[in-house]
Write a protein that holds these residues in place. Structure first.
Motif, short mmCIF file in Angstrom:
data_model
loop_
_atom_site.label_atom_id
_atom_site.label_comp_id
_atom_site.label_asym_id
_atom_site.label_seq_id
_atom_site.Cartn_x
_atom_site.Cartn_y
_atom_site.Cartn_z
N LYS A 189 29.11 88.27 54.38
CA LYS A 189 30.09 87.35 54.96
C LYS A 189 31.40 87.28 54.16
CE LYS A 189 30.54 82.75 57.02
NZ LYS A 189 31.90 82.50 56.50
N PRO A 190 31.35 87.26 52.80
CA PRO A 190 32.61 87.23 52.06
C PRO A 190 33.55 88.38 52.41
CG PRO A 190 30.78 86.76 50.60
CD PRO A 190 30.18 87.23 51.89
N TYR A 191 32.96 89.55 52.72
CA TYR A 191 33.78 90.71 53.05
C TYR A 191 34.24 90.67 54.51
CZ TYR A 191 31.32 91.95 48.81
OH TYR A 191 30.79 91.92 47.55
N LEU A 192 33.42 90.09 55.38
CA LEU A 192 33.84 89.90 56.77
C LEU A 192 35.01 88.91 56.83
CD1 LEU A 192 30.38 89.67 58.57
CD2 LEU A 192 32.10 91.44 58.94
N ASP A 193 35.01 87.93 55.92
CA ASP A 193 36.06 86.90 55.92
C ASP A 193 37.32 87.33 55.17
OD1 ASP A 193 34.47 85.14 57.36
OD2 ASP A 193 33.63 84.21 55.57
N ASP A 194 37.21 88.36 54.35
CA ASP A 194 38.35 88.81 53.54
C ASP A 194 39.30 89.64 54.41
OD1 ASP A 194 40.14 89.97 51.76
OD2 ASP A 194 38.62 90.34 50.22
N ALA A 214 41.72 91.49 53.69
CA ALA A 214 42.12 92.77 53.11
C ALA A 214 41.06 93.84 53.28
CB ALA A 214 42.45 92.61 51.62
N VAL A 215 39.82 93.44 53.57
CA VAL A 215 38.72 94.40 53.72
C VAL A 215 38.77 95.02 55.11
CG1 VAL A 215 36.21 94.67 53.84
CG2 VAL A 215 37.22 93.25 52.06
N THR A 216 38.73 96.34 55.15
CA THR A 216 38.80 97.06 56.43
C THR A 216 37.46 97.68 56.83
OG1 THR A 216 39.53 99.07 55.31
CG2 THR A 216 41.25 97.59 56.13
N ASP A 217 36.61 97.99 55.84
CA ASP A 217 35.33 98.63 56.12
C ASP A 217 34.25 98.07 55.20
OD1 ASP A 217 35.89 101.26 57.94
OD2 ASP A 217 37.57 100.87 56.59
N ILE A 218 33.04 97.95 55.75
CA ILE A 218 31.88 97.52 54.99
C ILE A 218 30.74 98.48 55.32
CG2 ILE A 218 30.27 95.63 54.49
CD1 ILE A 218 32.37 93.76 55.89
N ALA A 219 30.07 98.98 54.29
CA ALA A 219 28.95 99.90 54.53
C ALA A 219 27.80 99.60 53.58
CB ALA A 219 29.41 101.34 54.34
N VAL A 220 26.59 99.74 54.11
CA VAL A 220 25.37 99.71 53.30
C VAL A 220 24.57 100.93 53.73
CG1 VAL A 220 23.31 98.45 52.58
CG2 VAL A 220 25.38 97.19 53.23
N GLN A 221 24.44 101.91 52.82
CA GLN A 221 23.81 103.17 53.19
C GLN A 221 22.58 103.43 52.33
OE1 GLN A 221 27.38 105.62 53.01
NE2 GLN A 221 27.81 105.21 55.16
N ILE A 274 26.36 97.51 48.66
CA ILE A 274 27.43 97.11 49.57
C ILE A 274 28.72 97.80 49.09
CG2 ILE A 274 28.78 95.21 50.51
CD1 ILE A 274 26.41 93.37 49.96
N ILE A 275 29.28 98.65 49.94
CA ILE A 275 30.49 99.40 49.60
C ILE A 275 31.58 99.01 50.61
CG2 ILE A 275 31.48 101.69 49.29
CD1 ILE A 275 28.56 102.69 48.88
N ILE A 276 32.74 98.62 50.11
CA ILE A 276 33.82 98.17 50.99
C ILE A 276 35.07 99.03 50.79
CG2 ILE A 276 32.94 95.80 50.95
CD1 ILE A 276 35.26 95.12 49.02
N VAL A 305 20.62 101.50 57.76
CA VAL A 305 21.99 101.59 57.25
C VAL A 305 22.95 100.99 58.27
CG1 VAL A 305 21.52 103.63 55.85
CG2 VAL A 305 22.29 103.92 58.22
N ILE A 306 24.08 100.48 57.76
CA ILE A 306 25.11 99.92 58.64
C ILE A 306 26.49 100.38 58.18
CG2 ILE A 306 23.87 97.87 59.43
CD1 ILE A 306 25.32 96.27 57.27
N SER A 307 27.38 100.49 59.14
CA SER A 307 28.79 100.77 58.87
C SER A 307 29.61 99.85 59.76
CB SER A 307 29.11 102.24 59.16
OG SER A 307 30.50 102.49 58.97
N ILE A 308 30.49 99.07 59.16
CA ILE A 308 31.26 98.07 59.89
C ILE A 308 32.74 98.36 59.73
CG2 ILE A 308 31.83 95.62 60.09
CD1 ILE A 308 29.01 95.02 58.99
N ARG A 309 33.45 98.42 60.83
CA ARG A 309 34.91 98.59 60.83
C ARG A 309 35.55 97.31 61.35
NH1 ARG A 309 38.35 102.92 61.56
NH2 ARG A 309 36.99 103.90 60.01
N LYS A 310 36.43 96.73 60.54
CA LYS A 310 37.08 95.47 60.90
C LYS A 310 38.51 95.71 61.38
CE LYS A 310 37.15 92.16 58.08
NZ LYS A 310 37.47 91.53 56.79
#
Length: 331
Positions: A35-40, A42-49, A54-56, A122-127
């Motif tokens: 959630k902190p990265y979803l709310d930030d 400046a963060v454009t991508d979040i991945a857990v592979q 957690i890699i942003i 695994v997940i990859s999120i693009r904001k």
């Protein structure tokens, strides 16, 4: 003025609302580790592979390894919770158990994969960017030079067509948003017609039409643009020949000053790919791409982040070089 009365929900409607509210709350609870990265903003991508870390990615900073770990069950719960809210079925026994959806409330695109085709969930999120970065900020961040910015602005001002190219995740959409913002400054009353399959482009023009489509109907959406009398036709990303052909046709009918993105390794490979895409639709495609494309801006990932590593002004002599590359099998 008559006051509108709110119609009470039926028992069935109330039960359905309560069910959806519960699913959303479950999803929000499962999203807490990221959630902190979803709310930030400046963060454009979040991945857990595979590593579970957690890699942003952040604008202007590139990839950041947080050092924080997520368990398989936590990643699995995120995939299943988003699937439940989105009413998308993820079958763990299918050929490729995959989730493709948007996280409600964040409008972030999530792709999730489940075993047994992957080692672990695994997940990859693009904001989508909450802030539209300016071309001046690219210079301030060291992502482009002042000379590059001036060249891009010059082409925007004289209403030339621009292609933004690069590999996956190199920030093509973010730069395109900066270009759109500059377009709005020069032509605040222009009619923008935007077609994209993922809601990432941002335009605050007073007159605009935004169409969300898919790879099967994208070319049709571009063709329909002419009915809306647009000044600028902007396409999120060219993925196939039909879209490229429709876009070029639209651009070649008086709709100057537009922009789109495409995957390519450099500026010249951008042009060779476009020619190849067009030739699959029409063997007699035009020889001189400078008639429809005037500027190619290429982005690249580096150890210091994403930069504009190359800009090419497309002229008649550019096409001669392009033909030479193709004739010698170098494309």
């Amino acid at each position: 003025m008559t006051e509108l009365k709110q119609v009470p929900l039926s028992a069935q409607e109330l039960a359905e609302k309560q069910r959806k509210d519960r699913l959303i709350q479950i999803m929000l609870d499962d999203l807490k580790p990221i959630k902190p990265y979803l709310d930030d903003p400046a963060v454009t991508d979040i991945a857990v592979q595979d590593s579970g870390e957690i890699i942003i990615s952040k604008f202007g900073q590139g990839r950041i390894f947080t050092g924080l770990q997520m368990s398989d069950i936590s990643v699995y719960r995120i995939i299943k919770a988003v699937a439940a809210v989105s009413e998308v079925k993820v079958d763990a026994y299918s050929s490729l158990p995959k989730l493709e959806a948007f996280i409600p409330g964040y409008n972030a695109r999530i792709t999730g994969l489940l075993p047994n085709k992957v080692i672990r969930p695994v997940i990859s999120i693009r904001k989508p960017a909450k802030e539209i970065y300016t071309l001046e900020q690219y210079v301030a961040n060291g992502q482009m030079t002042e000379e590059q910015r001036e060249l891009i602005v010059k082409h925007i001002e004289v209403r030339n067509n621009i292609i933004v190219s690069g590999q996956t995740g190199c920030g093509k959409t973010t730069l395109t948003n900066a270009i759109i913002r500059q377009m709005e400054i020069f032509t605040p009353n222009a009619n923008f017609y935007i077609v994209e399959d993922v809601p990432e482009l941002q335009c605050s023009a007073r007159m605009k039409t935004t169409i969300f489509t898919d790879k099967y109907t994208a070319d049709e959406a571009v063709e329909e643009a002419l009915r809306f009398n647009p000044d600028r036709i902007i396409f999120g990303e060219v993925r196939n020949a039909k879209i490229m052909n429709a876009l070029v046709t639209a651009w070649n009918t008086g709709h100057k000053g537009s922009v789109t993105t495409i995957h390519a390794n450099n500026c010249m490979s951008t042009l060779t790919r476009i020619k190849k895409l067009l030739s699959t639709i029409n063997a007699d495609t035009m020889d001189d791409l400078s008639e429809i494309i005037q500027l190619v801006v290429h982005l690249s990932k580096t150890s210091k982040g994403i930069i504009v590593d190359e800009i090419l002004e497309v002229k008649e002599q550019t096409n001669d070089l392009l033909n030479l590359i193709e004739q010698n099998g170098l494309a």
